[in-house]
Scaffold this motif. Sequence first.
Motif, PDB file in Angstrom:
ATOM      1  N   ILE A  16     -11.789  -0.018  -7.666  1.00  0.00           N
ATOM      2  CA  ILE A  16     -12.054   0.826  -7.092  1.00  0.00           C
ATOM      3  C   ILE A  16     -11.572   2.346  -7.668  1.00  0.00           C
ATOM      4  N   PRO A  17     -12.690   3.491  -6.949  1.00  0.00           N
ATOM      5  CA  PRO A  17     -12.324   4.702  -7.044  1.00  0.00           C
ATOM      6  C   PRO A  17     -11.240   5.289  -6.242  1.00  0.00           C
ATOM      7  N   SER A  18     -10.664   6.258  -7.466  1.00  0.00           N
ATOM      8  CA  SER A  18     -10.114   7.278  -6.867  1.00  0.00           C
ATOM      9  C   SER A  18     -10.178   7.747  -5.757  1.00  0.00           C
ATOM     10  N   SER A  19     -11.470   8.094  -5.940  1.00  0.00           N
ATOM     11  CA  SER A  19     -12.540   8.868  -4.863  1.00  0.00           C
ATOM     12  C   SER A  19     -13.160   8.178  -3.767  1.00  0.00           C
ATOM     13  N   ALA A  20     -12.248   6.757  -3.697  1.00  0.00           N
ATOM     14  CA  ALA A  20     -13.453   5.907  -2.089  1.00  0.00           C
ATOM     15  C   ALA A  20     -12.502   6.365  -1.521  1.00  0.00           C
ATOM     16  N   THR A  21     -12.733   5.617   0.100  1.00  0.00           N
ATOM     17  CA  THR A  21     -12.845   6.289   1.096  1.00  0.00           C
ATOM     18  C   THR A  21     -11.511   4.413   1.450  1.00  0.00           C
ATOM     19  N   MET A  22     -11.299   4.949   2.418  1.00  0.00           N
ATOM     20  CA  MET A  22     -10.696   3.791   3.762  1.00  0.00           C
ATOM     21  C   MET A  22     -10.622   2.208   3.240  1.00  0.00           C
ATOM     22  N   MET A  23     -12.355   2.791   3.927  1.00  0.00           N
ATOM     23  CA  MET A  23     -12.686   1.752   4.456  1.00  0.00           C
ATOM     24  C   MET A  23     -13.854   1.103   3.648  1.00  0.00           C
ATOM     25  N   GLY A  48      -3.164   3.515 -10.144  1.00  0.00           N
ATOM     26  CA  GLY A  48      -2.208   2.439  -9.305  1.00  0.00           C
ATOM     27  C   GLY A  48      -2.665   1.493  -8.734  1.00  0.00           C
ATOM     28  N   THR A  49      -2.362   0.644  -8.230  1.00  0.00           N
ATOM     29  CA  THR A  49      -2.483  -0.562  -7.080  1.00  0.00           C
ATOM     30  C   THR A  49      -2.873  -0.246  -5.950  1.00  0.00           C
ATOM     31  N   LEU A  50      -3.720   0.104  -4.905  1.00  0.00           N
ATOM     32  CA  LEU A  50      -3.353  -0.344  -3.561  1.00  0.00           C
ATOM     33  C   LEU A  50      -3.753  -2.126  -3.030  1.00  0.00           C
ATOM     34  N   SER A  51      -2.306  -1.997  -1.812  1.00  0.00           N
ATOM     35  CA  SER A  51      -2.246  -3.113  -1.873  1.00  0.00           C
ATOM     36  C   SER A  51      -2.474  -3.617  -0.186  1.00  0.00           C
ATOM     37  N   GLY A  53      -1.042  -3.845   2.080  1.00  0.00           N
ATOM     38  CA  GLY A  53       0.358  -3.360   2.656  1.00  0.00           C
ATOM     39  C   GLY A  53      -0.019  -1.768   3.078  1.00  0.00           C
ATOM     40  N   ASP A  54      -0.582  -1.274   1.602  1.00  0.00           N
ATOM     41  CA  ASP A  54      -0.501   0.196   1.976  1.00  0.00           C
ATOM     42  C   ASP A  54      -1.508   0.681   2.775  1.00  0.00           C
ATOM     43  N   LEU A  55      -2.724  -0.381   3.398  1.00  0.00           N
ATOM     44  CA  LEU A  55      -3.551   0.109   3.985  1.00  0.00           C
ATOM     45  C   LEU A  55      -2.973  -0.199   5.210  1.00  0.00           C
ATOM     46  N   LEU A  56      -2.064  -0.564   6.013  1.00  0.00           N
ATOM     47  CA  LEU A  56      -1.662  -1.119   6.936  1.00  0.00           C
ATOM     48  C   LEU A  56      -0.779   0.126   7.190  1.00  0.00           C
ATOM     49  N   TRP A  57       0.272   0.077   6.182  1.00  0.00           N
ATOM     50  CA  TRP A  57       1.415   1.148   6.967  1.00  0.00           C
ATOM     51  C   TRP A  57       0.486   2.415   7.314  1.00  0.00           C
ATOM     52  N   LYS A  58      -0.878   3.143   6.105  1.00  0.00           N
ATOM     53  CA  LYS A  58      -1.561   4.357   6.949  1.00  0.00           C
ATOM     54  C   LYS A  58      -2.303   3.685   8.104  1.00  0.00           C
ATOM     55  N   LEU A  59      -2.437   2.658   8.449  1.00  0.00           N
ATOM     56  CA  LEU A  59      -3.030   2.723   9.769  1.00  0.00           C
ATOM     57  C   LEU A  59      -1.884   3.319  10.757  1.00  0.00           C
ATOM     58  N   LYS A  60      -0.927   2.144  10.708  1.00  0.00           N
ATOM     59  CA  LYS A  60       0.577   2.510  12.173  1.00  0.00           C
ATOM     60  C   LYS A  60       0.853   3.737  11.429  1.00  0.00           C
ATOM     61  N   ILE A  73     -10.652   9.027   5.154  1.00  0.00           N
ATOM     62  CA  ILE A  73      -9.636   9.059   4.723  1.00  0.00           C
ATOM     63  C   ILE A  73      -9.554   8.102   3.719  1.00  0.00           C
ATOM     64  N   SER A  74      -9.511   9.782   2.941  1.00  0.00           N
ATOM     65  CA  SER A  74      -9.638   8.878   1.143  1.00  0.00           C
ATOM     66  C   SER A  74      -8.820   8.247   0.583  1.00  0.00           C
ATOM     67  N   LEU A  75      -8.376   7.378  -0.302  1.00  0.00           N
ATOM     68  CA  LEU A  75      -7.610   6.808  -1.257  1.00  0.00           C
ATOM     69  C   LEU A  75      -6.753   7.575  -1.719  1.00  0.00           C
ATOM     70  N   SER A  76      -7.072   9.464  -1.890  1.00  0.00           N
ATOM     71  CA  SER A  76      -5.521   9.902  -2.918  1.00  0.00           C
ATOM     72  C   SER A  76      -5.119  10.275  -1.836  1.00  0.00           C
ATOM     73  N   SER A  77      -5.769  10.033  -0.075  1.00  0.00           N
ATOM     74  CA  SER A  77      -3.877  10.571   1.132  1.00  0.00           C
ATOM     75  C   SER A  77      -3.173   8.667   1.135  1.00  0.00           C
ATOM     76  N   ILE A  78      -3.647   8.005   0.868  1.00  0.00           N
ATOM     77  CA  ILE A  78      -2.983   6.993   1.082  1.00  0.00           C
ATOM     78  C   ILE A  78      -1.693   6.801  -0.378  1.00  0.00           C
ATOM     79  N   LYS A  79      -0.357   6.583   0.873  1.00  0.00           N
ATOM     80  CA  LYS A  79       0.930   6.265  -0.211  1.00  0.00           C
ATOM     81  C   LYS A  79       1.263   5.092  -0.684  1.00  0.00           C
ATOM     82  N   ARG A  80       1.124   4.762  -1.608  1.00  0.00           N
ATOM     83  CA  ARG A  80       1.170   3.427  -2.548  1.00  0.00           C
ATOM     84  C   ARG A  80       2.742   2.668  -2.162  1.00  0.00           C
ATOM     85  N   TYR A  81       3.390   1.918  -1.597  1.00  0.00           N
ATOM     86  CA  TYR A  81       4.712   1.205  -1.495  1.00  0.00           C
ATOM     87  C   TYR A  81       5.521   1.204  -2.858  1.00  0.00           C
TER      88      TYR A  81
END
Length: 134
Positions: A16-23, A48-51, A53-60, A73-81
């Motif tokens: 997935i491109p880093s410019s993609a959205t969470m959706m 990096g790798t998006l999991s 779990g990363d998406l679930l933590w962002k939701l929470k 929500i851009s992928l760049s704003s999602i912290k990867r754990y």
Amino acid sequence: MEVSRFLLPKDQVKHIPSSATMMEAMDLLEKNHYSAVPIIDEQGRYVGTLSEGDLLWKLKNTFNFNLEMMSDISLSSIKRYRHNESVVIDADMEDMLTLAADQNFVPVTDHDGVFLGIIRRRDIINYYNDGIMD
């Protein structure tokens, strides 16, 4: 033995491109039944790798979250754990076992960080298993 022998090339790997959205990330993971996906920047470099779990933590951790927000929500704003290590194309398989213990796949790059593909954990395990059985 070099990892290049076991490489699943980029054109055969969902990423997935880093410019993609969470959706977009959620849709890709769901459609392909993946739990993680490599993120590639505009220059083709592995970032990096998006999991899941990363998406679930962002939701929470997103106040007043609703599903429509995922398209904003851009992928760049999602912290990867977890930091998934990559290896360069001329790395040796002997260096892969430790990485395979913690990662479903190991991203492979060239010396400039450009994403070339992945080595799947099962291929690493099979390599070592074949060595033990010989």
